[in-house]
Design a protein around this motif. Structure first.
Motif, PDB file in Angstrom:
ATOM      1  N   LYS A  26     -17.735 -15.581  -1.188  1.00 39.97           N
ATOM      2  CA  LYS A  26     -16.777 -14.635  -0.647  1.00 39.97           C
ATOM      3  C   LYS A  26     -15.835 -14.180  -1.753  1.00 39.97           C
ATOM      4  O   LYS A  26     -15.553 -14.934  -2.692  1.00 39.97           O
ATOM      5  N   PRO A  27     -15.341 -12.944  -1.649  1.00 37.91           N
ATOM      6  CA  PRO A  27     -14.382 -12.469  -2.657  1.00 37.91           C
ATOM      7  C   PRO A  27     -13.038 -13.159  -2.488  1.00 37.91           C
ATOM      8  O   PRO A  27     -12.823 -13.877  -1.494  1.00 37.91           O
ATOM      9  N   VAL A  35     -11.015  -5.680   3.291  1.00 46.32           N
ATOM     10  CA  VAL A  35     -12.324  -5.274   3.806  1.00 46.32           C
ATOM     11  C   VAL A  35     -12.552  -5.746   5.237  1.00 46.32           C
ATOM     12  O   VAL A  35     -12.928  -4.972   6.118  1.00 46.32           O
ATOM     13  N   ASP A  36     -12.305  -7.037   5.479  1.00 51.70           N
ATOM     14  CA  ASP A  36     -12.611  -7.640   6.779  1.00 51.70           C
ATOM     15  C   ASP A  36     -11.395  -7.559   7.688  1.00 51.70           C
ATOM     16  O   ASP A  36     -10.837  -8.570   8.119  1.00 51.70           O
ATOM     17  N   VAL A  37     -11.005  -6.337   8.031  1.00 56.65           N
ATOM     18  CA  VAL A  37      -9.829  -6.119   8.874  1.00 56.65           C
ATOM     19  C   VAL A  37     -10.240  -6.254  10.343  1.00 56.65           C
ATOM     20  O   VAL A  37     -11.295  -5.777  10.757  1.00 56.65           O
ATOM     21  N   GLU A  38      -9.408  -6.913  11.125  1.00 54.53           N
ATOM     22  CA  GLU A  38      -9.704  -7.058  12.555  1.00 54.53           C
ATOM     23  C   GLU A  38      -9.680  -5.698  13.230  1.00 54.53           C
ATOM     24  O   GLU A  38      -8.724  -4.920  13.096  1.00 54.53           O
ATOM     25  N   LEU A  39     -10.719  -5.396  13.968  1.00 54.12           N
ATOM     26  CA  LEU A  39     -10.835  -4.100  14.627  1.00 54.12           C
ATOM     27  C   LEU A  39      -9.968  -4.046  15.873  1.00 54.12           C
ATOM     28  O   LEU A  39      -9.738  -5.056  16.536  1.00 54.12           O
ATOM     29  N   ALA A  40      -9.526  -2.841  16.216  1.00 50.65           N
ATOM     30  CA  ALA A  40      -8.830  -2.651  17.487  1.00 50.65           C
ATOM     31  C   ALA A  40      -9.820  -2.905  18.622  1.00 50.65           C
ATOM     32  O   ALA A  40     -11.005  -2.578  18.517  1.00 50.65           O
TER      33      ALA A  40
END
Length: 341
Positions: A26-27, A35-40
């Motif tokens: 993982k970065p 990048v891995d933002v929680e979606l609405a």
């Protein structure tokens, strides 16, 4: 001599290091947050505008999900182990919002399955419950959510057949659902790589001029035909809210299931042989029939032959009646379309 020994050591080191297994990395956390933002959440509101269901999902699929086996047959992309579309979008969590309350209270749904992979959400006619599927590593289960208590429970084992979609359909009283299940006599899926062909696949041309688009994921041979039939075939069971069930209709390749507005009749379409290598499953021969709510045949309203070619012209359609559906303003009346030219 020292130079030779040094070269031998370097060669051995290169060979060993070339076989080293490295896990996916993982970065840094700073990059991962970008990048891995929680979606609405996606929103499902009942017809009375009194309750709202929030569905949460991840931004990306996991390596495990992307590594699952996929069969591409007759225009479908199927996971043959779990019996659901391999490109299904799954939700990992759901919450219930009370829209009638002054504060719009949000409740976390209790008793959801671990490592939830939820799909195929369907409101009950009384809007007090919602059915959905959960995909395990072995198959698909049906669960039901009680909106008032914000609590979920499992209704079926992991033997649901979700390959042809239209998985859950509610009875008008909201006390039972029709579910496509795997038949007991289902045969194992054939491994294409292990089959020795007994002869060539032959296509014929009768010289007829016709237009046809290029479709993806079509059947290619007899093995594909047999695998598609096994994956598409299901029995329809009536499942009550207490988890008890009974067979409602026997084995067939069911596609669409639709209750009449008054709940007394069910319109069901199933595809049949012969299959085609030129068009997807929804242009295979099919039969549409009306059944009573207790599973008795009332009337066959449409039988469609194999549709491998259509008249020339943009937006051309086949001859005869098509697109049967229930009138929403009548108890049990059908409407359909038919080309006049």
């Amino acid at each position: 001599m020292k130079r030779i020994a040094c070269l031998l050591f370097l060669t051995a080191w290169i060979q060993v290091s070339a076989q080293e297994n490295i896990n996916y990395q993982k970065p840094p956390e700073e990059i991962l947050k970008l990048v891995d933002v929680e979606l609405a959440p996606s929103v499902l509101i009942d017809d009375k505008n009194s309750s709202m269901v929030l569905r949460y999902r991840d931004s990306f699929k996991s390596i495990a999900e992307l590594s699952e086996k996929e069969l591409r047959l007759a225009g479908l992309r199927i996971n043959p182990k779990t019996n659901i579309g391999s490109r299904t979008t799954y939700y990992k969590n759901i919450k219930v919002v009370d829209l009638k309350g002054k504060n719009g209270d949000t409740k976390q749904v209790a008793n959801l399955p671990a490592n939830a992979r939820l799909a195929n959400f369907s409101w009950s006619p009384d809007q007090n419950k919602m059915a959905f599927t959960h995909t395990t590593t072995e198959g698909v289960e049906v669960w039901v959510l009680d909106i008032q208590s914000a609590s979920a429970k499992k209704l079926t084992r992991a033997n649901v057949n979700a390959n042809m979609r239209d998985v859950v359909n509610w009875f008008e009283d909201s006390q039972a659902i029709l579910v496509k299940m795997l038949p007991a006599e289902r045969k194992p899926i054939i491994d294409q790589a292990s089959v020795v062909p007994t002869g060539p696949t032959i296509s014929t041309n009768d010289g007829k001029k016709a237009q046809n688009r290029t479709y993806q994921d079509l059947l290619k041979n007899k093995v594909d035909e047999d695998n598609f039939e096994q994956l598409a075939t299901s029995v329809i069971q009536k499942v009550n809210m207490d988890g008890t069930s009974a067979q409602w209709l026997g084995s067939a390749m069911y596609t669409n299931i639709s209750f009449s507005p008054d709940g007394n009749y069910v319109m069901i379409t199933n595809v049949e042989r012969p299959f085609s290598y030129l068009v997807p499953y929804y242009r295979f021969p099919s039969t549409t029939a009306i059944y009573s709510r207790d599973g008795k045949l009332v009337k066959t309203v449409e039988k469609v032959p194999l549709i491998e070619d259509l008249p020339k012209g943009f937006m051309s359609v086949r001859k005869g009646k098509r697109s049967f559906s229930w009138r929403s303003d009548k108890a049990a009346s059908l409407v359909y379309a038919e080309a006049l030219d």
